[in-house]
Motif scaffolding. Structure first.
Motif, PDB file in Angstrom:
ATOM      1  N   TYR A 196     -10.277  -0.045 -11.567  1.00  0.00           N
ATOM      2  CA  TYR A 196     -11.066  -1.486 -10.515  1.00  0.00           C
ATOM      3  C   TYR A 196     -12.370  -1.044  -9.787  1.00  0.00           C
ATOM      4  CZ  TYR A 196      -7.469  -5.024 -12.048  1.00  0.00           C
ATOM      5  OH  TYR A 196      -6.026  -5.648 -12.510  1.00  0.00           O
ATOM      6  N   PRO A 197     -13.119  -1.955  -9.952  1.00  0.00           N
ATOM      7  CA  PRO A 197     -14.040  -1.321  -8.867  1.00  0.00           C
ATOM      8  C   PRO A 197     -13.798  -1.308  -7.842  1.00  0.00           C
ATOM      9  CG  PRO A 197     -14.897  -3.668 -10.156  1.00  0.00           C
ATOM     10  CD  PRO A 197     -13.064  -3.355 -10.019  1.00  0.00           C
ATOM     11  N   ASP A 198     -14.128   0.156  -7.172  1.00  0.00           N
ATOM     12  CA  ASP A 198     -14.076   0.991  -5.339  1.00  0.00           C
ATOM     13  C   ASP A 198     -14.583  -0.632  -4.204  1.00  0.00           C
ATOM     14  OD1 ASP A 198     -13.843   2.773  -6.652  1.00  0.00           O
ATOM     15  OD2 ASP A 198     -15.905   3.421  -6.292  1.00  0.00           O
ATOM     16  N   THR A 199     -15.245  -1.761  -4.737  1.00  0.00           N
ATOM     17  CA  THR A 199     -14.866  -2.222  -4.294  1.00  0.00           C
ATOM     18  C   THR A 199     -13.951  -3.359  -4.235  1.00  0.00           C
ATOM     19  OG1 THR A 199     -17.963  -2.830  -4.550  1.00  0.00           O
ATOM     20  CG2 THR A 199     -17.031  -4.655  -3.005  1.00  0.00           C
ATOM     21  N   PHE A 200     -13.432  -3.357  -5.259  1.00  0.00           N
ATOM     22  CA  PHE A 200     -12.372  -4.539  -5.086  1.00  0.00           C
ATOM     23  C   PHE A 200     -11.742  -3.800  -4.047  1.00  0.00           C
ATOM     24  CE2 PHE A 200      -8.492  -5.264  -6.736  1.00  0.00           C
ATOM     25  CZ  PHE A 200      -8.062  -6.668  -7.084  1.00  0.00           C
ATOM     26  N   ARG A 201     -10.812  -2.315  -5.135  1.00  0.00           N
ATOM     27  CA  ARG A 201      -9.932  -1.867  -3.955  1.00  0.00           C
ATOM     28  C   ARG A 201     -10.256  -1.548  -2.489  1.00  0.00           C
ATOM     29  NH1 ARG A 201      -9.887   3.990  -7.039  1.00  0.00           N
ATOM     30  NH2 ARG A 201      -7.818   3.436  -7.214  1.00  0.00           N
ATOM     31  N   ASN A 202     -11.483  -1.464  -2.327  1.00  0.00           N
ATOM     32  CA  ASN A 202     -11.792  -1.172  -0.471  1.00  0.00           C
ATOM     33  C   ASN A 202     -10.929  -2.380   0.356  1.00  0.00           C
ATOM     34  OD1 ASN A 202     -12.316   1.774  -1.140  1.00  0.00           O
ATOM     35  ND2 ASN A 202     -14.438   0.725  -0.789  1.00  0.00           N
ATOM     36  N   GLN A 203     -11.561  -3.612  -0.221  1.00  0.00           N
ATOM     37  CA  GLN A 203     -11.493  -5.093   0.414  1.00  0.00           C
ATOM     38  C   GLN A 203     -10.089  -5.651   0.139  1.00  0.00           C
ATOM     39  OE1 GLN A 203     -14.265  -7.750  -1.404  1.00  0.00           O
ATOM     40  NE2 GLN A 203     -16.230  -7.134  -0.457  1.00  0.00           N
ATOM     41  N   THR A 204      -9.512  -4.873  -0.612  1.00  0.00           N
ATOM     42  CA  THR A 204      -8.347  -5.728  -0.748  1.00  0.00           C
ATOM     43  C   THR A 204      -7.315  -4.896   0.149  1.00  0.00           C
ATOM     44  OG1 THR A 204      -8.321  -6.222  -3.770  1.00  0.00           O
ATOM     45  CG2 THR A 204      -6.344  -5.516  -2.637  1.00  0.00           C
ATOM     46  N   HIS A 205      -7.810  -3.578  -0.454  1.00  0.00           N
ATOM     47  CA  HIS A 205      -6.937  -2.771   1.394  1.00  0.00           C
ATOM     48  C   HIS A 205      -7.367  -3.328   2.412  1.00  0.00           C
ATOM     49  CE1 HIS A 205      -5.042   0.683   2.982  1.00  0.00           C
ATOM     50  NE2 HIS A 205      -6.156   0.836   3.321  1.00  0.00           N
ATOM     51  N   GLN A 206      -8.601  -3.250   3.224  1.00  0.00           N
ATOM     52  CA  GLN A 206      -9.118  -3.540   3.853  1.00  0.00           C
ATOM     53  C   GLN A 206      -8.360  -5.282   4.483  1.00  0.00           C
ATOM     54  OE1 GLN A 206     -10.700  -2.127   6.700  1.00  0.00           O
ATOM     55  NE2 GLN A 206     -10.658  -0.430   4.856  1.00  0.00           N
ATOM     56  N   ALA A 207      -8.287  -5.640   3.653  1.00  0.00           N
ATOM     57  CA  ALA A 207      -7.419  -7.250   3.950  1.00  0.00           C
ATOM     58  C   ALA A 207      -6.537  -7.368   4.143  1.00  0.00           C
ATOM     59  CB  ALA A 207      -7.659  -8.059   2.840  1.00  0.00           C
ATOM     60  N   TRP A 208      -5.810  -5.683   3.342  1.00  0.00           N
ATOM     61  CA  TRP A 208      -3.769  -6.125   4.002  1.00  0.00           C
ATOM     62  C   TRP A 208      -3.882  -5.222   4.940  1.00  0.00           C
ATOM     63  CZ3 TRP A 208       0.691  -6.555   3.662  1.00  0.00           C
ATOM     64  CH2 TRP A 208       1.966  -5.458   4.093  1.00  0.00           C
ATOM     65  N   LYS A 209      -4.736  -4.423   5.379  1.00  0.00           N
ATOM     66  CA  LYS A 209      -4.873  -3.991   6.964  1.00  0.00           C
ATOM     67  C   LYS A 209      -4.632  -4.790   7.499  1.00  0.00           C
ATOM     68  CE  LYS A 209      -3.822   0.470   6.090  1.00  0.00           C
ATOM     69  NZ  LYS A 209      -2.335   1.266   6.275  1.00  0.00           N
ATOM     70  N   VAL A 210      -5.008  -5.744   7.760  1.00  0.00           N
ATOM     71  CA  VAL A 210      -5.312  -6.694   8.759  1.00  0.00           C
ATOM     72  C   VAL A 210      -4.150  -7.734   8.932  1.00  0.00           C
ATOM     73  CG1 VAL A 210      -6.727  -8.460   9.502  1.00  0.00           C
ATOM     74  CG2 VAL A 210      -8.100  -7.083   8.433  1.00  0.00           C
ATOM     75  N   ALA A 211      -3.854  -8.004   7.469  1.00  0.00           N
ATOM     76  CA  ALA A 211      -3.064  -9.608   7.382  1.00  0.00           C
ATOM     77  C   ALA A 211      -1.491  -8.378   7.497  1.00  0.00           C
ATOM     78  CB  ALA A 211      -2.652  -9.625   6.501  1.00  0.00           C
ATOM     79  N   GLU A 212      -1.138  -6.655   7.750  1.00  0.00           N
ATOM     80  CA  GLU A 212       0.228  -6.385   7.208  1.00  0.00           C
ATOM     81  C   GLU A 212       0.804  -6.797   8.849  1.00  0.00           C
ATOM     82  OE1 GLU A 212       2.061  -1.794   6.738  1.00  0.00           O
ATOM     83  OE2 GLU A 212      -0.123  -1.607   7.242  1.00  0.00           O
ATOM     84  N   PRO A 213       1.011  -6.665   9.963  1.00  0.00           N
ATOM     85  CA  PRO A 213       1.959  -6.780  11.134  1.00  0.00           C
ATOM     86  C   PRO A 213       2.526  -8.211  10.561  1.00  0.00           C
ATOM     87  CG  PRO A 213      -0.270  -6.114  11.672  1.00  0.00           C
ATOM     88  CD  PRO A 213      -0.764  -6.207  10.200  1.00  0.00           C
ATOM     89  N   PRO A 222       1.639 -13.428   1.247  1.00  0.00           N
ATOM     90  CA  PRO A 222       1.157 -14.708   1.201  1.00  0.00           C
ATOM     91  C   PRO A 222      -0.581 -14.191   0.299  1.00  0.00           C
ATOM     92  CG  PRO A 222       1.221 -14.963   3.775  1.00  0.00           C
ATOM     93  CD  PRO A 222       1.653 -13.288   3.444  1.00  0.00           C
ATOM     94  N   MET A 223       0.010 -14.945  -1.019  1.00  0.00           N
ATOM     95  CA  MET A 223      -0.952 -14.131  -2.034  1.00  0.00           C
ATOM     96  C   MET A 223      -2.699 -14.351  -1.502  1.00  0.00           C
ATOM     97  SD  MET A 223      -3.053 -17.580  -2.344  1.00  0.00           S
ATOM     98  CE  MET A 223      -3.580 -17.600  -4.583  1.00  0.00           C
ATOM     99  N   GLU A 224      -2.941 -15.606  -0.543  1.00  0.00           N
ATOM    100  CA  GLU A 224      -4.219 -15.282   0.457  1.00  0.00           C
ATOM    101  C   GLU A 224      -5.359 -13.843   0.509  1.00  0.00           C
ATOM    102  OE1 GLU A 224      -2.073 -19.112   1.735  1.00  0.00           O
ATOM    103  OE2 GLU A 224      -1.766 -17.473   0.991  1.00  0.00           O
ATOM    104  N   VAL A 225      -4.161 -12.646   1.095  1.00  0.00           N
ATOM    105  CA  VAL A 225      -4.308 -11.424   1.072  1.00  0.00           C
ATOM    106  C   VAL A 225      -4.409 -10.497  -0.415  1.00  0.00           C
ATOM    107  CG1 VAL A 225      -3.670  -8.970   2.006  1.00  0.00           C
ATOM    108  CG2 VAL A 225      -1.965 -11.504   2.630  1.00  0.00           C
ATOM    109  N   LEU A 226      -4.339 -11.178  -0.843  1.00  0.00           N
ATOM    110  CA  LEU A 226      -5.007 -10.638  -2.381  1.00  0.00           C
ATOM    111  C   LEU A 226      -5.846 -11.556  -2.705  1.00  0.00           C
ATOM    112  CD1 LEU A 226      -1.648 -10.206  -4.666  1.00  0.00           C
ATOM    113  CD2 LEU A 226      -3.374  -8.397  -3.414  1.00  0.00           C
ATOM    114  N   GLN A 227      -6.640 -13.107  -2.574  1.00  0.00           N
ATOM    115  CA  GLN A 227      -7.888 -13.281  -3.439  1.00  0.00           C
ATOM    116  C   GLN A 227      -8.355 -13.140  -2.636  1.00  0.00           C
ATOM    117  OE1 GLN A 227      -7.601 -15.510  -4.946  1.00  0.00           O
ATOM    118  NE2 GLN A 227      -7.228 -17.869  -4.726  1.00  0.00           N
ATOM    119  N   GLN A 228      -8.954 -12.320  -1.483  1.00  0.00           N
ATOM    120  CA  GLN A 228     -10.669 -11.495  -0.476  1.00  0.00           C
ATOM    121  C   GLN A 228     -11.219 -11.258  -2.167  1.00  0.00           C
ATOM    122  OE1 GLN A 228     -10.463 -10.493   2.933  1.00  0.00           O
ATOM    123  NE2 GLN A 228     -12.813  -9.191   2.711  1.00  0.00           N
ATOM    124  N   GLY A 229     -10.048  -9.854  -2.251  1.00  0.00           N
ATOM    125  CA  GLY A 229     -10.762  -9.023  -3.137  1.00  0.00           C
ATOM    126  C   GLY A 229     -10.957  -9.828  -4.651  1.00  0.00           C
TER     127      GLY A 229
END
Length: 365
Positions: A196-213, A222-229
């Protein structure tokens, strides 16, 4: 422990249930729309017009010719009613992704891979994962194999041919490694996550860090966490298709299909907390499956060591699951449609449905 079956579960498409239709999350979609249409007011106007039309349009409904024949917790095993089923065929079990509902495999009465295969004489079953809640939070992706899928497989009359779509194929690979299986086909299945492109993996990881709590409080992701990626893989296409919908005639073959597909893409159930963390940190992040480190039921999962015939279907133009990310197999089928288009697009019947039917028949399905 298997629950008693419920007749004709999920016989109606649930797209009308939502009080407001997607895209989800809407603020993120609007941000992408604004960026992608900057400097092109006509394009921006068409995109907004398509969005309004999509949200206000009456939804098509259709009956699904299925009944639930067994259940395991929240998940169900659905069986398609015979059309021209040929005697002596092995059961064919479809395993959909965890990320979206299984409806894309049976989008409508006239656009359905599963109904086509049933009409061709195949004995078709499908897993419906259901919707997890907080009580399921500790169930990771491997647990979906050992606690759910293997139990549902055990209720079939014979070891099945398994067909997995997207992440469902990743799960199916593990199941075929642990239980008797006549053959395995994967469709647009991720295995080598480092493709997978690094951009996708990085954005997905960042979205997860924000949403994790918040996810930990909810007990689900929620699926919205993955949608950004996913949207980041082709942001222009994400907006352009809405602009095109603004000008589409209601009697166009693509009109209802657009509504059904976009609702499907936006109405996905959440993932369990552990499965979501698995997907982002261990799969996209650390490439655990592709590096040979994914252990399920005490066994390391290796597609090259499966004791049954295998087929891997991928596409040169799939941006959701790049062809390079797909697993190895005895037989390969390379297509040139998108991740969803290969299953429901106007050329899907010729390019995927018919070749898959032929391969299933050759395996006894």
């Amino acid at each position: 422990m298997t629950n008693s079956p419920t007749p004709f579960a999920n016989s109606l498409t649930p797209s009308n249930a939502a009080p407001q239709h997607g895209p989800r999350p809407l603020p993120l979609f609007l941000s992408i729309l604004w960026q992608e249409t900057e400097g092109d007011p006509a394009f921006r106007e068409r995109a907004f017009a398509g969005l309004r039309r999509f949200q206000r349009a009456a939804r098509p409904q259709h009956e699904r010719p299925v009944k639930s024949v067994s259940a395991q917790g929240r998940a169900q095993l659905l069986h398609y009613e015979a059309m021209r089923q040929k005697s002596g065929r092995l059961p064919v079990l479809f395993v959909p992704s965890l990320i979206n509902a299984p409806d894309v495999l049976d989008l409508s009465s006239d656009n359905s891979l599963l109904r086509f295969l049933t009409a061709e004489g195949h004995d078709i079953y499908q897993v419906d994962w259901g919707s997890p809640d907080k009580e399921d939070k500790g169930q990771n992706i491997a647990d979906h194999v050992t606690d759910i899928l293997l139990s549902l497989m055990a209720t079939l009359p014979h070891p099945p041919i398994i067909v997995g779509y997207c992440l469902g194929g990743t799960i199916a690979l593990a199941a075929a490694s642990l239980a008797p299986c006549a053959a395995l086909a994967t469709i647009a299945t991720p295995w080598h996550f480092n493709a997978y492109p690094d951009t996708f993996r990085n954005q997905t990881h960042q979205a997860w860090k924000v949403a994790e709590p918040v996810c930990r409080d909810l007990g689900v992701m929620p699926m919205e966490v993955l949608q950004q990626g996913f949207w980041s893989l082709d942001p222009h296409r994400t907006i352009e298709k809405y602009a095109a919908f603004a000008e589409m005639a209601e009697d166009d073959l693509g009109y209802d299909a657009f509504l059904l597909l976009e609702d499907w893409a936006n109405e996905g159930a959440p993932l369990t907390l552990a499965a979501g963390q698995d997907l982002i940190e261990r799969f996209y992040g650390a490439n655990i499956p592709g590096s040979g480190q994914w252990v399920v039921g005490g066994q390391s999962i290796d597609p090259a060591k499966l004791p049954c015939p295998t087929l891997a279907i991928s596409s040169s133009t799939d941006k959701i699951v790049p062809a390079e990310a797909c697993p190895s197999a005895d037989d390969q089928l390379m297509l040139h449609q998108g991740h969803v288009g290969m299953v429901v697009g106007r050329s899907a019947k010729e390019n995927l449905w018919k070749p898959l039917s032929t391969w299933l028949s050759a395996q006894g399905g």
